[in-house]
Design a protein around this motif. Structure first.
Motif, PDB file in Angstrom:
ATOM      1  N   GLY A  16      67.343  46.034  64.091  1.00 44.43           N
ATOM      2  CA  GLY A  16      67.552  47.192  64.899  1.00 44.43           C
ATOM      3  C   GLY A  16      68.084  48.227  64.107  1.00 44.43           C
ATOM      4  N   LYS A  80      61.141  47.978  74.097  1.00 43.28           N
ATOM      5  CA  LYS A  80      61.698  46.579  73.499  1.00 43.28           C
ATOM      6  C   LYS A  80      63.013  47.226  72.441  1.00 43.28           C
ATOM      7  CE  LYS A  80      61.453  42.451  71.899  1.00 43.28           C
ATOM      8  NZ  LYS A  80      61.376  41.359  72.779  1.00 43.28           N
ATOM      9  N   GLY A  84      66.663  45.743  72.903  1.00 31.53           N
ATOM     10  CA  GLY A  84      67.426  45.282  71.652  1.00 31.53           C
ATOM     11  C   GLY A  84      68.670  45.825  71.646  1.00 31.53           C
ATOM     12  N   LYS A  90      68.062  40.267  68.921  1.00 33.97           N
ATOM     13  CA  LYS A  90      66.857  41.290  69.037  1.00 33.97           C
ATOM     14  C   LYS A  90      65.699  40.099  68.655  1.00 33.97           C
ATOM     15  CE  LYS A  90      69.996  44.903  67.858  1.00 33.97           C
ATOM     16  NZ  LYS A  90      70.896  44.235  68.537  1.00 33.97           N
ATOM     17  N   TYR A 177      63.320  48.013  64.453  1.00 31.36           N
ATOM     18  CA  TYR A 177      63.298  47.876  65.618  1.00 31.36           C
ATOM     19  C   TYR A 177      61.965  47.500  66.373  1.00 31.36           C
ATOM     20  CZ  TYR A 177      62.059  52.893  65.905  1.00 31.36           C
ATOM     21  OH  TYR A 177      61.540  53.799  65.824  1.00 31.36           O
TER      22      TYR A 177
END
Length: 308
Positions: A16, A80, A84, A90, A177
């Motif tokens: 992330g 997405k 996360g 995640k 991410y």
């Protein structure tokens, strides 16, 4: 081969944007607002152009396609990422990661080609205006848009095939991410030097060559403006400056990420956020706030809606 299949990675874990949960909550609010405004702004441009007959010309046809691509491009990664920011772990499945990678490169490459076509459109309109209607008729525009989607599809398939042909047996942690080719192939259980070179040659060459073509096109336009009236120069500079601003905002991050060797910098995530989250929002802002025709068409469309 049996051992490889047994240990094949089935999912990836994103690190992330940050490991600080307070920052993640703080990031979630502005990024959600940015994504919502991106969808609203670009959909508004598409609807305005579709329902305004006087905007049915090559320039606005390309602009509506740009807005459509921006909607798709941001939708590949941002939802997405927002998910996360709310989750401690995640994850993304291997198949979904490959799908995300494919569509990311499809829409990014399509936007690169479209921006190049838009620069050529402005070149024809400003430098050889008497031949504009014959050179850039709607049939040619449709063919160019079909070609850019075909080119984007071929590019994306190449990137995806180069990625999935590698064995993945661990680790499965991606320092990003979203799934992109450079961070994913680092996790392969084999030497990826040659694959990295091919990827740089593919993505990097497309970004750099198209950017140089754009710079050349706008340079020729600027030189040609010296022979035109002050009013013509003002209108042309207004349009071209908006185009070039979009080009710089989109191509800068792409060239930074895809034209260098397989190395990671701490600023990579910031650059990625800029071209996956921020730029799709800036495009409608740049084009609508600087374009009187689009703003006028939006007002008329709103008035028609109120009256109906």
């Amino acid at each position: 081969m049996g051992a490889l299949n047994q240990t094949r990675v089935t999912e990836f874990v994103f690190l992330g944007l940050t490991d600080n949960w307070v920052l993640e909550i703080l990031f979630f609010i502005p990024f959600t607002a940015t994504y919502a405004l991106t969808l609203l702004g670009n959909i508004l441009i598409v609807v305005t152009i579709v329902f305004t007959p006087r905007l049915h010309n090559p320039m606005y046809y390309f602009l509506s396609n740009l807005s459509f691509i921006d909607i798709c491009h941001s939708s590949v990664t941002v939802p997405k990422m927002l998910e996360g920011l709310l989750l401690e772990k995640k994850t993304i499945s291997f198949d979904n990661c490959i799908a995300q990678l494919f569509f990311l490169h499809l829409f990014a490459c399509a936007e690169i080609f479209l921006l190049t076509i838009m620069a050529y459109d402005r070149y024809v309109a400003i430098c050889i205006p008497l031949h504009y209607s014959s050179v850039m008729n709607m049939k040619v525009c449709v063919q160019l848009v079909f070609a850019l989607w075909l080119g984007g599809t071929v590019h994306s398939l190449v990137q995806t095939l180069l990625t999935i042909r590698l064995p993945y047996c661990g680790p499965n942690i991606i320092d990003s991410y979203f799934c992109d080719v450079p961070p994913v192939i680092k996790l392969a259980c084999t030497d990826t030097y040659l694959t990295g070179i091919l990827i740089v040659s593919n993505s990097g060459t497309i970004s750099l060559v198209c950017f140089l073509a754009l710079v050349t096109s706008y340079t020729v336009i600027l030189f040609s403006l010296r022979k035109q009236s002050a009013e013509s120069r003002r209108k042309a500079l207004s349009t071209c400056s908006a185009h070039f601003m979009v080009v710089a905002l989109f191509f800068g991050p792409c060239i930074f990420i895809y034209t260098r060797p397989d190395t990671s910098f701490s600023i990579d995530k910031v650059v990625s956020v800029f071209y996956t989250v921020v730029t799709p929002l800036l495009n409608p802002l740049i084009y609508t706030l600087r374009n009187e025709e689009v703003k006028t068409a939006m007002k008329h469309l709103r008035q028609r809606r109120i009256c109906s």
